[in-house]
Enzyme design. Structure first.
Site, mmCIF file in Angstrom:
data_model
loop_
_atom_site.group_PDB
_atom_site.id
_atom_site.type_symbol
_atom_site.label_atom_id
_atom_site.label_comp_id
_atom_site.label_asym_id
_atom_site.label_seq_id
_atom_site.Cartn_x
_atom_site.Cartn_y
_atom_site.Cartn_z
ATOM 1 N N GLU A 152 -4.862 3.759 6.660
ATOM 2 C CA GLU A 152 -4.595 3.561 5.249
ATOM 3 C C GLU A 152 -5.219 4.727 4.487
ATOM 4 O OE1 GLU A 152 -5.518 1.214 1.372
ATOM 5 O OE2 GLU A 152 -6.940 2.057 2.752
ATOM 6 N N SER A 199 -10.736 -0.419 3.719
ATOM 7 C CA SER A 199 -9.938 -0.601 4.937
ATOM 8 C C SER A 199 -9.525 0.769 5.469
ATOM 9 C CB SER A 199 -8.663 -1.389 4.647
ATOM 10 O OG SER A 199 -8.967 -2.712 4.252
ATOM 11 N N ARG A 254 0.818 -1.225 0.000
ATOM 12 C CA ARG A 254 0.000 0.000 0.000
ATOM 13 C C ARG A 254 0.847 1.269 0.000
ATOM 14 N NH1 ARG A 254 -3.062 -3.471 -0.613
ATOM 15 N NH2 ARG A 254 -5.241 -3.614 0.035
HETATM 16 N N1 EPU Z 1 -11.108 -11.638 9.740
HETATM 17 C C1 EPU Z 1 -11.766 -11.884 10.891
HETATM 18 N N2 EPU Z 1 -12.994 -11.350 11.045
HETATM 19 C C2 EPU Z 1 -13.592 -10.609 10.074
HETATM 20 C C3 EPU Z 1 -12.912 -10.361 8.872
HETATM 21 C C4 EPU Z 1 -11.658 -10.880 8.730
HETATM 22 O O1 EPU Z 1 -11.275 -12.551 11.794
HETATM 23 O O2 EPU Z 1 -14.723 -10.164 10.307
HETATM 24 C C5 EPU Z 1 -9.753 -12.224 9.599
HETATM 25 C C6 EPU Z 1 -9.824 -13.559 8.905
HETATM 26 O O3 EPU Z 1 -8.838 -14.404 9.472
HETATM 27 C C7 EPU Z 1 -9.448 -13.193 7.479
HETATM 28 C C8 EPU Z 1 -8.415 -12.124 7.723
HETATM 29 O O4 EPU Z 1 -8.928 -11.397 8.832
HETATM 30 O O5 EPU Z 1 -8.942 -14.274 6.773
HETATM 31 C C9 EPU Z 1 -8.177 -11.200 6.565
HETATM 32 O O6 EPU Z 1 -9.390 -10.571 6.161
HETATM 33 P P1 EPU Z 1 -9.548 -10.038 4.671
HETATM 34 O O7 EPU Z 1 -9.421 -11.159 3.722
HETATM 35 O O8 EPU Z 1 -10.802 -9.239 4.596
HETATM 36 O O9 EPU Z 1 -8.257 -9.113 4.447
HETATM 37 P P2 EPU Z 1 -7.658 -7.865 5.254
HETATM 38 O O10 EPU Z 1 -6.225 -8.138 5.509
HETATM 39 O O11 EPU Z 1 -8.478 -7.533 6.423
HETATM 40 C C10 EPU Z 1 -6.808 -6.712 3.083
HETATM 41 C C11 EPU Z 1 -6.832 -5.364 2.424
HETATM 42 C C12 EPU Z 1 -8.134 -5.123 1.689
HETATM 43 C C13 EPU Z 1 -8.382 -6.247 0.704
HETATM 44 C C14 EPU Z 1 -8.354 -7.578 1.459
HETATM 45 C C15 EPU Z 1 -8.524 -8.780 0.555
HETATM 46 C C16 EPU Z 1 -5.413 -3.862 3.715
HETATM 47 C C17 EPU Z 1 -5.354 -2.679 4.598
HETATM 48 N N3 EPU Z 1 -6.630 -4.297 3.401
HETATM 49 O O12 EPU Z 1 -7.768 -6.715 4.130
HETATM 50 O O13 EPU Z 1 -7.971 -3.925 0.955
HETATM 51 O O14 EPU Z 1 -9.625 -6.089 0.054
HETATM 52 O O15 EPU Z 1 -7.073 -7.713 2.122
HETATM 53 O O16 EPU Z 1 -7.381 -8.967 -0.197
HETATM 54 O O17 EPU Z 1 -4.380 -4.375 3.306
HETATM 55 C C18 EPU Z 1 -8.183 -1.545 1.199
HETATM 56 O O18 EPU Z 1 -6.966 -1.476 1.145
HETATM 57 O O19 EPU Z 1 -8.916 -0.516 1.323
HETATM 58 C C19 EPU Z 1 -8.819 -2.848 1.150
HETATM 59 C C20 EPU Z 1 -10.129 -2.985 1.269
#
Ligand code: EPU
Length: 330
Positions: free
Chosen positions: A325, A229, A162
């Site tokens: 972010e 995010s 990012r």
């Molecule tokens: N999780 C939970 N509870 C929840 C949601 C998630 O425990 O309610 C845990 C789960 O273990 C899940 C993990 O968190 O597997 C990761 O969740 P997610 O796949 O939604 O990914 P993230 O790391 O929270 C990042 C990016 C998103 C992107 C997703 C999918 C950042 C800051 N965010 O989120 O990007 O869509 O991966 O690849 O890196 C953004 O940057 O604005 C954004 C939305």
């Protein structure tokens, strides 16, 4: 019609949070000439400048922005073989849709991300195992330092999680166009666990699947405000990560450029249980706690107040400092 500089233009409708006060000065630009004119207007009047794309990654303060907002409105997409070259003001997801329709692989996992093409390289947008840096060939930008249009190859863009040179050298470059080297003979990238099982899918199916996953995780922008995010996932030392995993079994963690990336969503959900926590009209989103949802009529101070509360809880529990972010504009 020639570029006009308007005054006291409401910014809330130009952001996905639908929050924030007016721009003191405001200009829409459709070509490089207008960008140069807008920048010299700001220089003459010693104004700060905010470059605005789709407004999907900003939180504008309730007082608004006391400088010049330059809204990027250059449009057009060209295809050169397997490369798509898009102007900065193009909608990102429309570009993805076109790539998918034309059978070009490489950005399909980045379906449904709000915002413009110009903003995409600034924060190296990423989702479901893909990042823009994986397909970006070059970026053309106006370099305010030299007053020249420069073409930066992928390796010159300083991409990381990012982040990019455009973010690090903030306010030096105005992104004009970006080129994506796609592939007629690509294959699904099913590395991210949410996409397991797509390995025999075609581009349309992958795009539909990604859009469906996103619809389940992010608020409907027609109904509520959000900027995806709100926080970055923290990157900590290997030692700190090992300590945390010992204390919190199951804490998801991934190798990163300079340490170990921790899943903040997991920590917010499973340890701190902050889903639904609210300040005014802003709340930690029930389906993805990295995301802040703001009901219509919320203020920037609601969102900022909630973000501060969440950061404090994280710091108290894990001794980690988290970073937004979203770009916060005062
Ligand atoms: N999780 C939970 N509870 C929840 C949601 C998630 O425990 O309610 C845990 C789960 O273990 C899940 C993990 O968190 O597997 C990761 O969740 P997610 O796949 O939604 O990914 P993230 O790391 O929270 C990042 C990016 C998103 C992107 C997703 C999918 C950042 C800051 N965010 O989120 O990007 O869509 O991966 O690849 O890196 C953004 O940057 O604005 C954004 C939305």
């Amino acid at each position: 019609m020639a570029m006009q500089v308007e005054e006291n233009v409401p910014l809330a409708p130009l952001t996905t949070f639908c929050i924030g006060g007016p721009a003191r000065h405001f200009a829409r630009v459709q070509n490089i000439k207008e960008i140069v004119r807008a920048l010299s207007f700001a220089k003459e009047k010693a104004l700060k400048v905010l470059i605005l794309g789709g407004g999907s990654n900003v939180l504008i303060s309730d007082a608004g922005f006391d400088g010049l907002v330059i809204k990027i409105e250059m449009t057009g997409v060209e295809r050169d073989g397997e490369t798509l070259i898009a102007e900065a003001g193009e909608n990102w997801d429309a570009l993805v849709e076109r790539a998918v329709q034309e059978g070009l692989w490489g950005i399909e996992n980045l379906s449904g991300i709000p915002g413009t093409v110009g903003a995409a390289p600034i924060q190296n947008i990423g989702a479901y195992g893909s990042e823009i840096k994986d397909t970006l060939a070059w970026v053309e930008a106006f370099d305010t330092q030299s007053g020249q249009v420069v073409r930066l190859q992928n390796s010159e863009c300083g991409f990381g999680y990012r982040t990019s040179r455009f973010k690090k050298e903030s306010s030096r470059f105005v992104v004009l166009r970006a080129a994506f080297k796609l592939n007629k003979n690509g294959a699904p990238n099913a590395s991210y666990k949410d996409l397991a099982g797509i390995s025999r899918s075609n581009l349309d199916e992958i795009r539909a699947k990604v859009l469906a996953i996103r619809a389940g995780k992010f608020p409907d922008l027609q109904k509520e405000g959000t900027a995806g995010s709100f926080f970055l996932n923290p990157v900590v030392s290997a030692q700190k990560a090992a300590e945390l995993v010992r204390k919190y079994p199951g804490f998801p963690n991934f190798p990163a450029e300079n340490g170990v990336k921790l899943s903040l969503a997991w920590a917010l959900d499973n340890v701190l249980q902050v889903k639904g926590l609210s300040v005014g009209g802003a709340r930690v989103y029930e389906k993805q706690p990295l995301c802040i949802a703001a009901s219509r009529g919320s203020s920037a101070s609601d969102v900022a107040g909630l973000a501060k509360k969440v950061s404090q809880l994280v710091q108290d529990e894990f001794k980690i400092i988290i970073e937004p972010e979203v770009k916060i504009i005062n």
